[in-house]
Scaffold this active site. Structure first.
Site, short mmCIF file in Angstrom:
data_model
loop_
_atom_site.label_atom_id
_atom_site.label_comp_id
_atom_site.label_asym_id
_atom_site.label_seq_id
_atom_site.Cartn_x
_atom_site.Cartn_y
_atom_site.Cartn_z
N ARG A 51 68.79 47.48 14.64
CA ARG A 51 68.50 48.83 14.15
C ARG A 51 68.54 48.83 12.62
O ARG A 51 68.91 47.83 12.01
CB ARG A 51 69.51 49.83 14.73
N ASN B 35 66.16 60.22 7.17
CA ASN B 35 67.28 59.30 7.38
C ASN B 35 68.09 59.83 8.55
O ASN B 35 67.83 60.91 9.08
CB ASN B 35 68.13 59.17 6.11
N LYS B 36 69.09 59.07 8.94
CA LYS B 36 69.92 59.42 10.10
C LYS B 36 70.31 60.90 10.11
O LYS B 36 70.70 61.43 9.07
CB LYS B 36 71.17 58.53 10.10
N ASP C 233 64.78 55.91 6.38
CA ASP C 233 63.92 55.30 7.40
C ASP C 233 62.45 55.43 7.07
O ASP C 233 61.63 54.63 7.49
CB ASP C 233 64.23 55.90 8.77
N ALA D 133 66.28 50.53 9.19
CA ALA D 133 64.87 50.37 8.84
C ALA D 133 64.47 48.95 8.39
O ALA D 133 63.55 48.35 8.99
CB ALA D 133 64.49 51.40 7.78
#
Ligand code: MRU
Length: 382
Positions: A64, A264-265, A254, A66
């Site tokens: 996992r 992003n997360k 990401d 990016a």
């Protein structure tokens, strides 16, 4: 199979992580991953001997983050070629495994292009496979180099933004270290650099619900590196800002749209809002390969939606079932519907700076970002 490379050495200093490696026959051909669903309890390798196995590993987050997804995608194409599989179909499967991290498609397309060029020059199966593997290795190496350069630019920016005080108190979200990179990562690499220079007072680590990448992975990496850190629940960040305990936020990305919007997360956007309110720099660290000029703005970014079970269940300790439906401890009544986006999008006006291997852009504008990317030596793939 235990990964010999990640066992602490006799001297107590852990060797470098081997998060992804290519295995030649007789062990392979295979892409061998450090299974991130099993961390921190176990350091276990996951052998992906074909593309469907690698796609499963990507979907379940065994691999996992990016930049590492891009590297995995490229090796995945190399695996398909080495096995004599249908390359176009393998590339499509890999590309579709997760939609938000732009690096995944980038890595896949780079490897496919290397394959097509080799075949176009009349290469047979063996030389074509060698050409694609060389491209995957080049991407792996370039990402490691980019990581080091991002760390240097990020550190310089921190010194500029936070010149005073007795060390930085940095808040981070999700996991952005060696586990997501060919090198030491993106945002985490900057914090690690600050630590090595004696400039890190504390790394605040968001646990990062629902899959706990912060608690399981960033805390694991911070421990390995002897960094001073504290873990907090995501919803404790507000009171931490209010107490004046955060000097800067450092996160990865990401996908960065052409206008500087950052996916992003999930949980990154609320942090950006908090940072703005409390006048704290919000810094995004990502390689130029994460910038996607083809995605014009934040609204155009496709955000991955994940299974409800990741929210309605809590991972069972040691079950290694993160991302797998039904593998965790139920925390909601059966049949509960859940909203579970993997990412959120932060608009450029909330981002103080985007740091890449080519330097930083601040304020964040589409033009500034484009100028930075134009300097990049990264291979451009349309
Ligand atoms: O769902 P994940 O764990 O793949 O999400 C990863 C992140 O959001 C990271 O912060 C991002 O990929 C940047 S890593 C350099």
């Amino acid at each position: 199979m235990a990964d010999q490379n990640v066992r602490p050495s006799a001297g107590g200093v852990p060797p470098a992580l081997s998060v992804l490696r290519w295995a030649e026959p007789p062990e392979g051909p295979a892409v061998v991953l450090l299974d991130q669903t099993r961390l921190p309890a176990e350091e276990v390798e996951l052998v992906c001997a074909d593309v469907p196995a690698l796609v499963r590993a990507i979907r379940t987050l065994a691999v996992r983050g990016a930049p590492l997804l891009g590297i995995a995608g490229a090796y995945g194409v190399a695996l398909a070629v080495a096995r004599g599989d249908d390359v176009a179909m393998a590339a499509e499967l890999l590309d579709r495994a997760r939609p938000t991290a732009v690096n995944l498609g980038y890595g896949v397309r780079r490897a496919v292009r290397a394959y097509q060029e080799a075949v176009g020059k009349g290469a047979d199966a063996g030389p074509a496979a060698a050409a694609v593997l060389a491209e995957a290795r080049a991407l792996h190496r370039e990402d490691a180099e980019a990581s080091g350069r991002m760390a240097r630019h990020g550190l310089a920016l921190l010194e500029e933004l936070l010149p005073d005080g007795d060390g930085h108190r940095l808040l981070t979200h999700c996991n952005t270290g060696a586990l997501v990179s060919g090198g030491e990562g993106t945002a985490f690499a900057v914090a690690l650099g600050a630590h090595r220079e004696g400039r890190l007072r504390r790394l605040w680590v968001d646990e990062t619900r629902p899959l706990l990448q912060g608690a399981r992975l960033t805390a694991y990496e911070a421990t390995r590196n002897g960094m001073p850190y504290s873990l907090l629940t995501d919803n404790a960040a507000g009171s931490l800002f209010a107490a004046g305990e955060v000097d800067a936020v450092l996160i990865g990305a990401d996908r960065i749209a052409a206008d500087g919007s950052v996916a992003n997360k999930v949980g990154s956007y609320p942090l950006a809002v908090l940072a703005k309110y409390h006048h704290v720099p919000f810094i995004v660290v990502a390689p130029t390969t994460t910038v996607d000029p083809g995605t014009l703005d934040g609204a155009s970014i496709v955000v991955e939606q994940r299974p409800a079970a990741e929210v309605t269940e809590f991972m069972s300790p040691g079950a290694g079932a993160v991302g797998q439906e039904g593998g965790g401890l139920p925390v909601a009544p059966e049949g509960t519907a859940a909203y579970n986006p993997a990412f959120d999008v932060t608009p450029p006006e909330l981002v103080t700076a985007i740091v890449t291997e080519e330097g930083a852009v601040s304020p964040v504008t589409g033009a500034g970002l484009a100028a930075l990317c134009a300097r990049s030596s990264q291979v451009t793939i349309s």
